[in-house]
Design a protein around this motif. Structure first.
Motif, PDB file in Angstrom:
ATOM      1  N   UNK A 246       0.886  -1.126   0.040  1.00  0.00           N
ATOM      2  CA  UNK A 246       0.022  -0.006   0.070  1.00  0.00           C
ATOM      3  C   UNK A 246       0.747   1.342   0.038  1.00  0.00           C
ATOM      4  N   UNK A 247       2.107   1.210  -0.354  1.00  0.00           N
ATOM      5  CA  UNK A 247       3.018   2.227  -0.232  1.00  0.00           C
ATOM      6  C   UNK A 247       3.771   2.775  -1.598  1.00  0.00           C
ATOM      7  N   UNK A 248       3.111   2.000  -2.615  1.00  0.00           N
ATOM      8  CA  UNK A 248       3.555   2.374  -4.011  1.00  0.00           C
ATOM      9  C   UNK A 248       3.713   3.971  -4.284  1.00  0.00           C
ATOM     10  N   UNK A 249       2.746   4.685  -4.070  1.00  0.00           N
ATOM     11  CA  UNK A 249       2.695   6.045  -4.387  1.00  0.00           C
ATOM     12  C   UNK A 249       3.774   6.778  -3.530  1.00  0.00           C
ATOM     13  N   UNK A 250       3.719   6.368  -2.263  1.00  0.00           N
ATOM     14  CA  UNK A 250       4.877   7.002  -1.617  1.00  0.00           C
ATOM     15  C   UNK A 250       6.380   6.697  -1.883  1.00  0.00           C
ATOM     16  N   UNK A 251       6.536   5.531  -2.462  1.00  0.00           N
ATOM     17  CA  UNK A 251       7.831   5.153  -3.016  1.00  0.00           C
ATOM     18  C   UNK A 251       8.228   5.593  -4.349  1.00  0.00           C
ATOM     19  N   UNK A 252       7.139   5.991  -5.351  1.00  0.00           N
ATOM     20  CA  UNK A 252       7.314   6.699  -6.320  1.00  0.00           C
ATOM     21  C   UNK A 252       7.536   7.890  -6.194  1.00  0.00           C
ATOM     22  N   UNK A 253       7.138   8.686  -5.186  1.00  0.00           N
ATOM     23  CA  UNK A 253       7.533   9.829  -5.095  1.00  0.00           C
ATOM     24  C   UNK A 253       8.747   9.983  -4.289  1.00  0.00           C
ATOM     25  N   UNK A 254       9.293   9.261  -3.560  1.00  0.00           N
ATOM     26  CA  UNK A 254      10.667   9.261  -3.043  1.00  0.00           C
ATOM     27  C   UNK A 254      11.692   9.014  -4.325  1.00  0.00           C
ATOM     28  N   UNK A 257      12.794  11.705  -6.437  1.00  0.00           N
ATOM     29  CA  UNK A 257      13.720  12.671  -5.954  1.00  0.00           C
ATOM     30  C   UNK A 257      15.177  11.999  -6.115  1.00  0.00           C
ATOM     31  N   UNK A 258      15.297  10.813  -6.828  1.00  0.00           N
ATOM     32  CA  UNK A 258      16.772  10.345  -6.813  1.00  0.00           C
ATOM     33  C   UNK A 258      16.889   9.896  -8.338  1.00  0.00           C
ATOM     34  N   UNK A 259      17.961  10.787  -9.155  1.00  0.00           N
ATOM     35  CA  UNK A 259      17.917  10.335 -10.438  1.00  0.00           C
ATOM     36  C   UNK A 259      18.159   8.840 -10.730  1.00  0.00           C
ATOM     37  N   UNK A 260      17.728   8.076 -11.460  1.00  0.00           N
ATOM     38  CA  UNK A 260      17.963   6.782 -11.996  1.00  0.00           C
ATOM     39  C   UNK A 260      17.326   5.742 -11.014  1.00  0.00           C
ATOM     40  N   UNK A 261      16.578   6.243  -9.972  1.00  0.00           N
ATOM     41  CA  UNK A 261      16.088   5.298  -9.010  1.00  0.00           C
ATOM     42  C   UNK A 261      14.774   4.427  -9.486  1.00  0.00           C
ATOM     43  N   UNK A 262      14.511   3.279  -9.262  1.00  0.00           N
ATOM     44  CA  UNK A 262      13.471   2.671  -9.605  1.00  0.00           C
ATOM     45  C   UNK A 262      12.746   2.065  -8.195  1.00  0.00           C
ATOM     46  N   UNK A 263      11.546   1.654  -8.310  1.00  0.00           N
ATOM     47  CA  UNK A 263      10.761   1.150  -7.263  1.00  0.00           C
ATOM     48  C   UNK A 263      10.691  -0.490  -7.040  1.00  0.00           C
ATOM     49  N   UNK A 264      10.600  -1.029  -5.987  1.00  0.00           N
ATOM     50  CA  UNK A 264      10.513  -2.423  -6.044  1.00  0.00           C
ATOM     51  C   UNK A 264       9.845  -3.141  -4.773  1.00  0.00           C
TER      52      UNK A 264
END
Length: 324
Positions: A246-254, A257-264
């Motif tokens: 349930x934290x996908x939107x939060x992770x995407x926001x973070x 802010x970090x160039x080149x970062x992906x979410x997992x």
């Protein structure tokens, strides 16, 4: 929860004693003949207390490790006794056990009913699924104190967080009934959240020391709530932001802010979002996507791997009833 000696004795007596086995008599030069005879025997609370606290046993060499192993074996046997005697299945026996436990313990914000509920939740636990571990060390310092092996300890706790099997652990494979696949529902667009609502732990998986602290300081400027900063216990192929379901939107926001970062996706994180700085981290951050703006992050799978458990861990499985 704190328990005194009287509470320990009464807890053991409440389950009718605990069966232990020793390959040779257990003699402590302060406590005396704790177990004068070798072999399997059922001991009462008073004897059990000396059994778990004896630390001056010549045959064991280092009293601390010998005592730790005996305590692990004792707790294993206590668990098997509670299961085999149906203590956890019999309301009367369970209440008696809990009452004996609470009469000589010191607790904060724990009620008797809480412990009864906890006991009932263990009714279907198999002893083979319980493992006791001794925290690994890397020798001693100048004062003779053990030095914790931080990497190995991190791997242990990560395995526990991930619910991975521990050494010697036996688990029955869960049987899950097949269910028809739900009809596909179009994914709702992700919208950036307010950074002040995101709790972050920042972990360094790169080769550059201090990177996590630098990144966390910058992320805090944008309003993200920093919980912990440290090193990642494992490897990361790239910089990722790990999140629970349930934290996908939060992770995407973070990640914005970090160039080149992906979410997992990492279900074990619960409500915390973790930034894992990999070798591709550029060394700087940027302002995250504005609150309420649609965001389209890069999703990856399997880019982070937890550190493997050390092969030489000292452990006791609760199902192991061999005599030692």
């Amino acid at each position: 929860v704190g328990m005194d000696f009287a509470g320990f004795e009464s807890m053991v007596d409440e389950v009718g004693g605990v069966e232990v086995c020793t390959a040779q008599p257990l003699i402590d030069y302060e406590l005396g003949d704790v177990l004068p005879n070798a072999g399997t025997q059922r001991i009462d609370g008073r004897t059990a207390l000396n059994y778990v606290r004896a630390r001056n046993v010549e045959s064991e060499g280092n009293g601390d490790y010998g005592r730790i192993k005996r305590q692990q074996r004792f707790l294993s046997s206590l668990l098997r006794s509670a299961l085999s005697n149906n203590v956890l299945l019999d309301p009367g026996k369970l209440n008696g056990f809990v009452n004996a436990f609470t009469s000589d313990t010191f607790v904060e914000n724990v009620k008797t009913q809480d412990l009864v509920t906890l006991g009932r939740s263990l009714q279907n636990v198999d002893a083979g699924a319980v493992t006791f571990l001794t925290i690994p060390t890397t020798g001693t310092n100048d004062y003779g104190n053990e030095i914790p092996n931080d990497d190995a300890i991190g791997a242990i706790f990560q395995a526990i967080i991930d619910d991975a099997p521990l050494p010697g652990e036996e688990r029955a494979e869960p049987v899950t009934p097949e269910e028809p696949a739900p009809a596909a529902v179009p994914d709702a667009p992700l919208l950036a959240v307010d950074p002040a609502t995101v709790s972050l732990q920042v972990s360094n998986a790169s080769d550059i020391a201090g990177m996590a602290q630098t990144a966390s300081d910058e992320l805090a400027v944008y309003g993200f709530q920093i919980l912990t900063v440290g090193n990642f216990s494992g490897t990361a192929a790239q910089t990722v932001v790990r999140y629970s379901q349930d934290q996908e939107a939060a992770a995407a926001t973070v990640a914005s802010a970090i160039p080149g970062a992906a979410i997992e996706l990492a279900p074990s994180l619960n409500n915390v979002v973790e930034v894992v700085l990999g070798s591709n981290y550029p060394g700087y951050t940027q302002f995250p996507t504005a609150f309420g703006t649609q965001i389209d992050p890069t999703q990856v799978e399997g880019t982070t791997q937890s550190a493997p458990l050390p092969e030489d861990l000292s452990y006791t499985n609760a199902a192991d009833d061999t005599c030692a």
